[in-house]
Design a protein around this motif. Structure first.
Motif, PDB file in Angstrom:
ATOM      1  N   ARG A 105      43.366  39.562  43.330  1.00  0.00           N
ATOM      2  CA  ARG A 105      44.275  40.255  44.243  1.00  0.00           C
ATOM      3  C   ARG A 105      45.006  41.360  43.489  1.00  0.00           C
ATOM      4  O   ARG A 105      45.537  41.142  42.385  1.00  0.00           O
ATOM      5  CB  ARG A 105      45.278  39.268  44.839  1.00  0.00           C
ATOM      6  N   VAL A 130      37.403  39.057  53.590  1.00  0.00           N
ATOM      7  CA  VAL A 130      38.191  40.278  53.757  1.00  0.00           C
ATOM      8  C   VAL A 130      37.241  41.458  53.656  1.00  0.00           C
ATOM      9  O   VAL A 130      36.542  41.617  52.641  1.00  0.00           O
ATOM     10  CB  VAL A 130      39.302  40.394  52.695  1.00  0.00           C
ATOM     11  N   THR A 175      32.851  43.556  51.066  1.00  0.00           N
ATOM     12  CA  THR A 175      33.470  42.322  51.585  1.00  0.00           C
ATOM     13  C   THR A 175      33.814  41.432  50.408  1.00  0.00           C
ATOM     14  O   THR A 175      32.993  41.226  49.500  1.00  0.00           O
ATOM     15  CB  THR A 175      32.524  41.572  52.533  1.00  0.00           C
ATOM     16  N   ARG A 209      42.943  42.945  48.393  1.00  0.00           N
ATOM     17  CA  ARG A 209      44.042  42.250  49.072  1.00  0.00           C
ATOM     18  C   ARG A 209      43.990  40.735  48.902  1.00  0.00           C
ATOM     19  O   ARG A 209      44.861  40.027  49.397  1.00  0.00           O
ATOM     20  CB  ARG A 209      44.025  42.593  50.562  1.00  0.00           C
ATOM     21  N   GLN A 210      42.935  40.183  48.221  1.00  0.00           N
ATOM     22  CA  GLN A 210      42.876  38.745  47.974  1.00  0.00           C
ATOM     23  C   GLN A 210      41.940  38.472  46.799  1.00  0.00           C
ATOM     24  O   GLN A 210      41.153  39.325  46.396  1.00  0.00           O
ATOM     25  CB  GLN A 210      42.386  37.983  49.209  1.00  0.00           C
TER      26      GLN A 210
END
Length: 501
Positions: A158, A134, A248, A224-225
């Motif tokens: 997350r 991500v 990342t 987001r993760q």
């Protein structure tokens, strides 16, 4: 006994190096007695009781197989002549006494039909699963404040705060949204809310703005993760734009293993095949995986096929860039002829096994191998079900078998008839070491089994070298055999002119 093993191994390498029988005559004698249960120097009275059990045809010179004797004797170097037995050449292969076979630790196995699962061994390295990466970007320019993710490799959850962003464009968008809240126009209010979401504000942040009716100068950015921080391109206070790769996050629940497969094994690898990865770092544990992707071209430097394997990574045992060994399994093959892997002898382009014959005989036979697994190999040709193959000490037996074949090649094809002349071509080097000899370099002489070499040869009485034959000049000469080991020149042919005594 260990010294005798060493002698056999040294002789096998010496024969592979192409040494002549003359140079290794002593070693051939040692090797012969080693495999037939006697020590050198014991072919006389001490070995007579053992030898009496087998019929001896004659004794052969250890250096020159042409020279034989009816009785035991020694050569000019003090080496014993080698006994040749009546049963020495019966059938193919070699014969080894049972006590010697037991001392060598000879074990056998039976070739049988069974099932084999093809396996391809490969090496490679662990990499991130690119589908689980991500990238974090901003959708409007601004300044980084309150950086929470500060170092590579940091574990991220997350919803965790990554950093806060101050952006005049985001402040203006929030003020516009607050104004729409005071209006009784739901469509305009919803459009303003969608604009905040398009600029990167999370639903949680938008709800807080709507609830508190206050503009946030610093807008939070959340993960987001789950994963680890694999790239980080910002620091506290930096000015960022939408085009920048800020960071990342890599999820390590699953990882890839990028491996290389030899070109000739490429047809054996298919997408979806089962694979096993060996964890040397974890005491030899294994992980199950699948072939996820096969690259369409070979590596231009290694000429190897590149494949991508996918593995679950419980507990994060597999780390990116970790070296790994994998095994890729193909479809099982049923009812094929199998032998133990250690029974197959590979040398250059040839493949062979040692067959155990009745009455202590062993024979090296050529085979064609197919699929090879961790402990078995498929035999496509050369063996039949029920054949007994040697699985230990086969290299010593194979060396002796090769040695026996070489000795057979050294045997004379036929003795020249008395008075028969054998012509050959050579180069005249000048007078020899004696007044009646010349020195020459001749071509191979198949009739005598001689290779090309330089040597002195005696001239027949009355034969003289013409004055126009100069050193370095080519000429022909005729040989006559006087006894099993002595030859002399009886005629010369120089520029078509034949010269005799």
């Amino acid at each position: 006994m260990r010294l005798k093993y060493l002698a056999g191994i040294i002789l096998a390498f010496a024969l592979g190096a192409g040494l002549t029988a003359t140079k290794m005559g002593t070693d051939l004698s040692v090797f012969y007695h080693f495999f037939h249960g006697t020590e050198t120097g014991q072919v006389t009275n001490e070995s007579a009781p053992a030898a009496a059990e087998r019929e001896i045809l004659y004794y052969r010179h250890p250096h020159n197989p042409r020279v034989t004797s009816e009785v035991p004797r020694k050569d000019e170097m003090g080496m014993d002549y080698i006994p040749i037995y009546a049963d020495n050449g019966d059938g193919p292969g070699i014969s080894i006494a049972p006590e010697i076979a037991q001392s060598l630790g000879v074990r056998t196995a039976v070739a049988d039909l069974g099932t084999i699962e093809p396996a391809v061994e490969a090496v490679g390295f662990i990499d991130y699963d690119e589908t689980r990466l991500v990238h974090v970007h901003v959708r409007t320019e601004g300044w980084v404040e309150g950086l929470a993710a500060r170092s590579l490799g940091q574990e991220i959850r997350r919803g965790q705060l990554l950093f806060e962003l101050y952006s005049p464009a985001l402040v203006n968008a929030q003020e516009e949204f607050l104004r729409t809240l005071a209006m009784n126009q739901p469509a305009i209010r919803e459009a303003s809310r969608r604009r905040l979401a398009a600029l990167g504000l999370s639903p949680k942040t938008i709800e807080e703005i709507e609830r508190d009716r206050q503009v946030r100068q610093l807008v939070p950015v959340y993960a987001r993760q789950d994963g680890v921080l694999s790239e980080l391109a910002i620091r506290e206070g930096m000015f960022v734009t939408p085009g920048m790769d800020i960071m990342t996050i890599a999820n390590l629940d699953r990882v890839w293993a990028r491996v290389e497969v030899f070109e000739h094994q490429a047809p054996l690898v298919r997408v979806g095949q089962r694979t096993k990865l060996h964890l040397d770092q974890a005491g030899g544990d294994t992980l199950e995986g699948v072939v996820d992707f096969i690259y369409p071209s070979l590596d231009p430097r290694s000429r190897a096929l590149q494949a991508r394997l996918s593995f679950a990574n419980p507990g994060g045992q597999l780390k990116p860039d970790m070296f790994t060994r994998v095994r890729i399994f193909g479809e099982p093959r049923h009812e094929v002829l199998l032998i133990p892997n250690e029974a197959l002898i590979r040398s250059g382009d040839s493949q062979r096994v040692i067959l155990a014959r009745p009455e202590g005989r062993f024979e090296a036979v050529e085979v064609r191998a197919g699929t090879i697994s961790a402990d078995q190999v498929e035999i496509l040709a050369g063996l039949n079900p029920g054949d007994e193959v040697v699985v230990s000490a086969q290299f010593l037996i194979d060396s002796e078998s090769s040695l026996r074949a070489s000795l057979t090649r050294l045997e004379p094809l036929a003795e020249p008839e008395p008075g028969q002349e054998i012509w050959s071509e050579g180069t005249y080097n000048g007078p020899g070491s004696s007044p009646t000899a010349i020195n020459l370099s001749h071509q191979p002489i198949p009739e005598l089994g001689w290779p090309a070499m330089t040597m002195d040869l005696e001239l027949a009485p009355g034969l003289t070298v013409p004055t126009h034959l100069k050193p370095g000049a080519p000429f022909h000469f005729a040989l006559e055999q006087l006894d099993p080991v002595t030859f002399r020149v009886v005629a010369l042919r120089v520029n078509g002119e034949e010269i005799r005594p």
